[in-house]
Design an enzyme around this catalytic site. Structure first.
Site, short mmCIF file in Angstrom:
data_model
loop_
_atom_site.label_atom_id
_atom_site.label_comp_id
_atom_site.label_asym_id
_atom_site.label_seq_id
_atom_site.Cartn_x
_atom_site.Cartn_y
_atom_site.Cartn_z
N ARG A 82 -3.11 -6.54 8.35
CA ARG A 82 -2.68 -7.47 9.49
C ARG A 82 -2.00 -8.81 8.92
O ARG A 82 -0.84 -9.10 9.15
CB ARG A 82 -4.04 -7.78 9.78
CG ARG A 82 -4.35 -7.04 11.17
CD ARG A 82 -5.71 -6.92 11.21
NE ARG A 82 -6.48 -6.24 9.91
CZ ARG A 82 -6.40 -5.07 9.99
NH1 ARG A 82 -5.59 -4.19 10.69
NH2 ARG A 82 -6.63 -4.33 8.55
N THR A 83 -2.58 -9.19 7.78
CA THR A 83 -2.07 -10.53 7.14
C THR A 83 -0.85 -10.39 6.50
O THR A 83 0.31 -11.35 7.09
CB THR A 83 -2.85 -11.10 6.02
OG1 THR A 83 -4.37 -11.36 6.66
CG2 THR A 83 -2.63 -12.25 5.76
N LYS A 91 2.04 -5.69 -15.70
CA LYS A 91 2.40 -6.02 -17.40
C LYS A 91 1.84 -7.04 -17.75
O LYS A 91 2.03 -7.48 -18.81
CB LYS A 91 4.01 -6.02 -17.24
CG LYS A 91 4.77 -4.96 -16.61
CD LYS A 91 6.37 -5.30 -16.62
CE LYS A 91 7.17 -4.23 -15.90
NZ LYS A 91 8.47 -4.65 -15.81
N ARG A 104 -1.61 -13.78 -1.51
CA ARG A 104 -2.94 -13.02 -1.46
C ARG A 104 -3.47 -12.55 -3.02
O ARG A 104 -2.61 -12.04 -3.44
CB ARG A 104 -3.22 -12.01 -0.55
CG ARG A 104 -4.62 -11.17 -0.56
CD ARG A 104 -5.12 -10.67 0.51
NE ARG A 104 -5.17 -11.29 1.76
CZ ARG A 104 -5.68 -10.80 2.73
NH1 ARG A 104 -5.99 -9.53 2.88
NH2 ARG A 104 -5.99 -11.36 3.84
N HIS A 110 -9.29 -18.38 3.51
CA HIS A 110 -8.42 -17.49 4.18
C HIS A 110 -7.78 -18.47 5.43
O HIS A 110 -7.97 -18.46 6.51
CB HIS A 110 -8.89 -16.28 4.81
CG HIS A 110 -7.84 -15.12 5.25
ND1 HIS A 110 -6.73 -15.55 5.42
CD2 HIS A 110 -8.15 -14.12 5.83
CE1 HIS A 110 -5.95 -14.38 5.66
NE2 HIS A 110 -6.73 -13.58 6.09
#
Length: 303
Positions: free
Chosen positions: A51-52, A80, A101, A129
């Protein structure tokens, strides 16, 4: 240049302007369809999201901009060993704004301190959030007509739920908002939230039974028990179905009570509730696109 790390980064007055803009976008999408032409949004998602990430991408595309980025840390140079600081310096050369995120709390803040472009925290661990909180606030304001004078119940995982922590902090700034915190003892809201509510003299109570609380609520914010936040599989299995909202429980609620959920849901809201006119969680998703469009325009100083 401005970033968004926490819901409280915007004042109540600034939020009013943002929500007014989002509401205008909802009513007049064509007016905004080309405002980000030539602009690029980087979505740097070190943690899975549907969703986000898609909401941010949809928002930028709706504004006429373009999108680049990665949806998993393993598909980026983080695999890496590249640091967040180095990644954002590189991304700053490619894009005009970044949504990040990360599973580690504070990682987007580190990125913002090194970035040449606005950074939006799209979720950092169990911390914040903010764009979900903006989505929640816009949904409440649009469907209830106000952000004050109501009683909201927050149910489920109140310990690890970053959406819950952010929403409580945001709503605590509005007048006459009362909280009912519904959770098992193991998942009760952290002490710092309780201390904040006590310090501000905000009315709240804690309880363990949803049936006991639901008749008095104007809003019910359901959350899932988050498997990814548990260290112990047995604890998750024991608590994951502690609360299930179904038709029987909905009969106890007010006729105009709204049900919100940040999604994804697992078992905590029965699919039979989806047809109830009080179920607002899919409308929430659409409001999330509008508020992210408004946020992108605001941070890029295009309005």
């Amino acid at each position: 240049m401005r970033h968004l790390m926490r819901p409280l980064d915007f004042s109540v007055e600034e939020l009013d302007k943002l929500f007014d803009l989002a509401s205008d976008i909802e009513k007049n999408p064509a007016r905004y369809a080309h405002m980000c032409e030539g602009k690029k949004l980087a979505t740097c998602f070190y943690e899975p999201s549907t969703r986000t990430r898609l909401s941010f991408e949809s928002a930028m595309l709706n504004l006429g901009g373009s999108v680049l980025g990665f949806s998993d840390a393993n598909s980026s140079s983080a695999a890496k060993g590249e640091s967040v600081s180095d990644t954002i310096r590189v991304v700053s050369c490619f894009a005009d704004i970044c949504a990040m995120r990360h599973p580690k709390e504070g990682a987007p803040m580190v990125a913002a301190s090194r970035s040449k472009i606005p950074v939006i925290n799209a979720g950092d661990g169990g911390h914040h959030h903010p764009t979900q909180t903006l989505t929640d606030l816009l949904t409440i304001r649009s469907l209830k007509g106000r952000l004050d004078h109501f009683k909201i119940g927050l149910c489920g995982d109140l310990k690890f739920g970053r959406t819950v922590h952010s929403l409580i902090n945001a709503l605590a700034r509005y007048e006459s908002v009362e909280f009912v915190l519904i959770s098992p003892d193991e998942l009760r809201v952290p002490d710092y939230i309780i201390e904040m509510l006590n310090e501000k003299g905000i009315s709240f109570k804690e309880c363990t039974r949803l049936e006991e609380a639901i008749p008095e609520l104007d809003l019910l914010y359901m959350t899932r028990v988050q498997k990814e936040r548990f260290f112990n599989e047995e604890d998750y299995v024991r608590l994951k179905d502690y609360y299930v909202l179904d038709k029987k429980k909905m009969k106890l609620a007010k006729e105009d009570m709204l049900v919100l959920h940040p999604l994804p849901r697992v078992n905590e809201i029965s699919v039979e509730v989806d047809e109830d006119p009080r179920a607002a969680y899919f409308k929430q998703v659409q409001y999330g696109v509008y508020v992210r469009m408004a946020l992108i325009l605001t941070l890029l100083e295009l309005v």
